[in-house]
Motif scaffolding. Structure first.
Motif, short mmCIF file in Angstrom:
data_model
loop_
_atom_site.label_atom_id
_atom_site.label_comp_id
_atom_site.label_asym_id
_atom_site.label_seq_id
_atom_site.Cartn_x
_atom_site.Cartn_y
_atom_site.Cartn_z
N PHE A 392 0.85 -1.19 0.00
CA PHE A 392 0.00 0.00 0.00
C PHE A 392 0.88 1.24 0.00
O PHE A 392 1.74 1.40 0.87
N GLU A 393 0.68 2.10 -0.96
CA GLU A 393 1.46 3.32 -1.08
C GLU A 393 0.54 4.53 -1.05
O GLU A 393 -0.51 4.54 -1.70
N VAL A 394 0.94 5.54 -0.30
CA VAL A 394 0.20 6.81 -0.26
C VAL A 394 0.94 7.81 -1.14
O VAL A 394 2.13 8.08 -0.93
N VAL A 395 0.23 8.36 -2.11
CA VAL A 395 0.81 9.37 -3.00
C VAL A 395 0.18 10.71 -2.62
O VAL A 395 -0.92 11.05 -3.08
N MET A 396 0.84 11.44 -1.74
CA MET A 396 0.33 12.73 -1.28
C MET A 396 0.89 13.86 -2.14
O MET A 396 2.09 13.93 -2.39
N VAL A 397 0.00 14.72 -2.57
CA VAL A 397 0.40 15.91 -3.32
C VAL A 397 -0.37 17.10 -2.74
O VAL A 397 -1.55 16.99 -2.42
N PRO A 398 0.30 18.23 -2.55
CA PRO A 398 -0.41 19.39 -2.01
C PRO A 398 -1.46 19.93 -2.96
O PRO A 398 -2.43 20.57 -2.54
N ASP A 399 -1.27 19.67 -4.23
CA ASP A 399 -2.17 20.16 -5.27
C ASP A 399 -2.18 19.12 -6.37
O ASP A 399 -1.14 18.55 -6.71
N MET A 400 -3.34 18.86 -6.98
CA MET A 400 -3.42 17.86 -8.04
C MET A 400 -2.59 18.25 -9.25
O MET A 400 -2.26 17.40 -10.08
N LEU A 401 -2.22 19.51 -9.36
CA LEU A 401 -1.31 19.92 -10.42
C LEU A 401 0.08 19.32 -10.23
O LEU A 401 0.86 19.23 -11.18
N ASP A 402 0.37 18.92 -8.99
CA ASP A 402 1.69 18.35 -8.68
C ASP A 402 1.75 16.84 -8.91
O ASP A 402 2.81 16.23 -8.72
N LEU A 403 0.64 16.24 -9.29
CA LEU A 403 0.63 14.80 -9.52
C LEU A 403 1.46 14.48 -10.77
O LEU A 403 1.25 15.05 -11.84
N LYS A 404 2.41 13.57 -10.62
CA LYS A 404 3.29 13.18 -11.72
C LYS A 404 3.38 11.66 -11.78
O LYS A 404 3.25 10.96 -10.77
N LYS A 405 3.67 11.16 -12.95
CA LYS A 405 3.84 9.72 -13.13
C LYS A 405 4.96 9.19 -12.25
O LYS A 405 4.88 8.08 -11.72
N GLU A 406 6.00 10.00 -12.06
CA GLU A 406 7.17 9.56 -11.32
C GLU A 406 6.88 9.31 -9.85
O GLU A 406 7.67 8.66 -9.15
N LEU A 407 5.76 9.81 -9.34
CA LEU A 407 5.42 9.62 -7.94
C LEU A 407 4.93 8.19 -7.65
O LEU A 407 4.85 7.78 -6.50
N PHE A 408 4.61 7.45 -8.69
CA PHE A 408 4.10 6.09 -8.52
C PHE A 408 5.24 5.09 -8.72
O PHE A 408 6.08 5.27 -9.60
N GLU A 409 5.23 4.07 -7.91
CA GLU A 409 6.20 2.98 -8.05
C GLU A 409 5.64 1.98 -9.06
O GLU A 409 4.90 1.06 -8.71
N LEU A 410 6.00 2.18 -10.31
CA LEU A 410 5.45 1.38 -11.39
C LEU A 410 6.44 0.29 -11.80
O LEU A 410 7.65 0.50 -11.80
N ASP A 411 5.89 -0.84 -12.17
CA ASP A 411 6.68 -2.00 -12.59
C ASP A 411 6.16 -2.45 -13.95
O ASP A 411 4.95 -2.57 -14.16
N ALA A 412 7.07 -2.70 -14.86
CA ALA A 412 6.67 -3.08 -16.21
C ALA A 412 5.85 -4.37 -16.23
O ALA A 412 5.07 -4.61 -17.17
N GLU A 413 6.01 -5.20 -15.22
CA GLU A 413 5.29 -6.47 -15.18
C GLU A 413 3.89 -6.35 -14.55
O GLU A 413 3.16 -7.34 -14.49
N GLU A 414 3.57 -5.18 -14.06
CA GLU A 414 2.28 -4.99 -13.39
C GLU A 414 1.14 -4.79 -14.39
O GLU A 414 1.32 -4.18 -15.44
N ALA A 415 -0.01 -5.28 -14.04
CA ALA A 415 -1.25 -4.94 -14.73
C ALA A 415 -1.89 -3.80 -13.94
O ALA A 415 -2.30 -3.99 -12.80
#
Length: 586
Positions: A392-415
């Motif tokens: 479980f990961e919490v992606v906190m951003v002060p503003d939704m404008l600050d949401l970026k792809k890099e904030l997520f721990e993504l894995d190429a093998e994930e669906a």
């Protein structure tokens, strides 16, 4: 791999999170599928006597008195657009036939609005035009008006249910009141026959309570008309009578009128400078209340079928699109309690042909980090009890404008699956943030995006349009609440007060202060097209889940399930309430 339908409803949504760690591994067969069974799963989220008063005081033989109400009907083409800055024709940059049609409709708004004054000046010449335009409201809200294929319809499909010995629904009361209001103000004498109204426009076939309810709604409509014309003192006098006849503890009509009357008073006070605005803070508090596990949100989501139908259908849609994946990553745009993910876990455990290596949930938040973390702990505990590898990961951003792809721990093998439950609508009033979020999701490129939204059109810049739309919507919703909860239930009052916050904002506020905005599925369809997001079919398994859930509610016989193109519309006696749709990124 063949798609599998999981009988989610075997999991009781009446338990508590404290009981999630206590589970039973017993299984049973449902339609040939061997199922694990959870004993408890927690479900959440996010008027008086007339006294002989004469109602005739607000009627007039002047055509002007009906202009505001009639204005609404002139604009009743299907509104496939978002009436806000982002959705101006100047801001769209894609070529889409559907979108082009939408933009052409937007361009007509100013012409329609500016034409109201001209119509007022030539009211006698255009009286017949008004008469026919006014009928559009009643035609649009005729019983069974949902477009698309009917999956489940009310058990009683008569246009007026009391013909079968039942009371009129709240929406039917509003329609009759609207017809009478149009007749009294626009001098239309043949509305009843044109609408095949079995009651005519008299009270001869109505019970005493129904007649009083119709008159009460007429008072409310007259009040709204005067507010729209900025005749505030006259509106106040009308609202005084509404106060006498309505109540927050009465029948559904009286409750609806009570809350709408309060909202009209607030609009008057704002218009006259008696109070200043400040809904931004209230909106944040309301969103937080929908996140906290409290009895009111529990009761609402546990007893009212719309939430459960949409949730179970949405979970099935996710399962259909991650079938065979060993590593699954769900990104929740606004997690609230997260109870739906406990159901997802149980469904994934039942996949005997595909062992799960990891279920990861990323929860996005701008406030209340501790609440989100607490949700994560409950889910982790439940996952442990099910022997599910969980992150479980919490992606906190002060503003939704600050949401970026890099904030997520993504894995190429994930669906990857995106889940949005009443999340995107909260960004309509800040269109740059909505755009930004969609670009991020586009870059993540999930297998599926499941979207649950309110199926209502209360985003029009026209006050009268919004008022009529939201009145019908809440008329149906309060009718449902009355069927699902006792009138003296203390949690019901709290639930309705939460709805009241939305009514206040939609009716009383304008511009950026109007933060509660809902649009229908065709609007979202046009908007998503900008980002190359294509609507995908809900599987037969998903639609089966929807009908299965309805059968578990005593009030399910009054619910309707319809399709609008590839989306599911969940309604009450024909009035759309929620939409559930699935989208793929091209």
């Amino acid at each position: 791999m063949a798609k599998t339908s999981f009988s989610f409803w075997e999991y009781n949504f009446c338990g508590s999170w404290d009981e999630l760690s206590s589970t039973s591994k017993s299984s049973e067969s449902v339609d040939g599928v061997n199922m694990g069974k959870i004993d408890k799963v927690y479900g959440t989220e996010n008027w008086g006597d007339a006294g002989g008063i004469d109602y005739g005081f607000y009627q007039t033989d002047s055509m002007e008195e009906g202009l505001l109400f009639c204005e609404y009907h002139q604009q009743q083409k299907p509104e496939s657009y978002l009436d806000y800055e982002l959705f101006d024709d100047r801001r769209f940059e894609i070529i889409s036939p559907t979108l082009q049609t939408s933009l052409e409709e937007i361009a007509k708004l100013d012409e329609i609005s500016s034409g109201i004054q001209v119509i007022s000046e030539s009211k006698k010449k255009n009286q017949q035009d008004f008469s026919f335009a006014s009928l559009e409201l009643l035609k649009k809200y005729d019983h069974g008006r949902l477009n698309g294929g009917r999956i489940v319809q009310p058990s009683s499909d008569a246009p007026y249910t009391n013909l079968a010995g039942q009371e009129l629904s709240t929406e039917e009361i509003i329609r009759i009141a609207g017809a009478r209001f149009i007749q009294s103000n626009c001098q239309v004498v043949d509305i009843a026959s044109m609408l095949n109204n079995p009651f005519g426009l008299s009270f001869s076939n109505l019970s005493d309570e129904e007649a009083k309810n119709v008159e009460l709604v007429e008072l409310l409509l007259a009040s709204a008309e005067k507010v729209g014309q900025q005749q505030f003192e006259r509106a106040r006098r009308l609202l005084n009578y509404c106060d006498i006849l309505s109540s927050s503890s009465g029948n559904p009509v009286q409750r609806v009128v009570y809350y709408f009357s309060e909202a009209l008073r607030e609009r008057i006070d704002l218009g006259t400078g008696r109070i200043s605005s400040g809904f931004g803070k209230q909106s944040s508090v309301l969103n937080q209340e929908m996140t906290i596990l409290n009895p009111a949100t529990l009761a609402c989501h546990e007893r009212i079928p719309f939430f459960q139908v949409a949730r179970f259908t949405g979970i099935q849609a996710i399962i259909d699109n991650v079938a065979g994946a060993k590593r699954i990553h769900v990104i929740d745009l606004q997690i609230r309690s997260g109870a739906q993910w406990a159901v997802l876990m149980q469904a994934l455990v039942s996949r005997h042909d595909c062992l799960l290596e990891l279920l990861k949930i990323s929860a996005i938040g701008t406030t209340s980090k501790q609440l989100i973390e607490d949700t994560g702990k409950r889910l982790a505990s439940f996952a442990e009890s099910m022997s599910i590898p969980f992150s479980f990961e919490v992606v906190m951003v002060p503003d939704m404008l600050d949401l970026k792809k890099e904030l997520f721990e993504l894995d190429a093998e994930e669906a990857i699956a995106i889940y949005s439950e009443y999340s995107l609508m909260n960004l309509i009033f800040v269109p740059n943030r909505l755009e930004s979020v969609m670009r991020v999701l586009r870059n993540i490129n999930p297998r599926i995006m499941v979207v649950m939204e309110v199926e209502a059109n209360n985003n029009s810049p026209s006050f009268v349009n919004r008022f009529i739309e939201v009145l019908f919507f809440h008329g149906a919703y309060f009718d449902c609440i009355d069927a699902c909860m006792e009138r003296d239930d203390p949690t019901r009052l709290i639930t309705e007060l939460m709805f009241h916050q939305g009514i206040r904002n939609i009716v009383a506020k304008e511009g950026e202060e109007r933060r509660i905005r809902h649009v229908k599925i065709d609007v979202w369809r046009s908007f998503f097209a900008r980002f190359g997001i294509i609507e995908t079919e809900l599987s037969t398994s998903s639609l089966y889940q929807a009908s299965l859930v309805l059968k578990k509610f005593d009030s399910g016989s009054s619910c309707t399930l319809d399709t609008n193109e590839k989306s599911l519309l969940i309604g009450w006696k024909g009035t759309p309430i929620n939409s559930l749709s699935a989208w793929k990124f091209t």
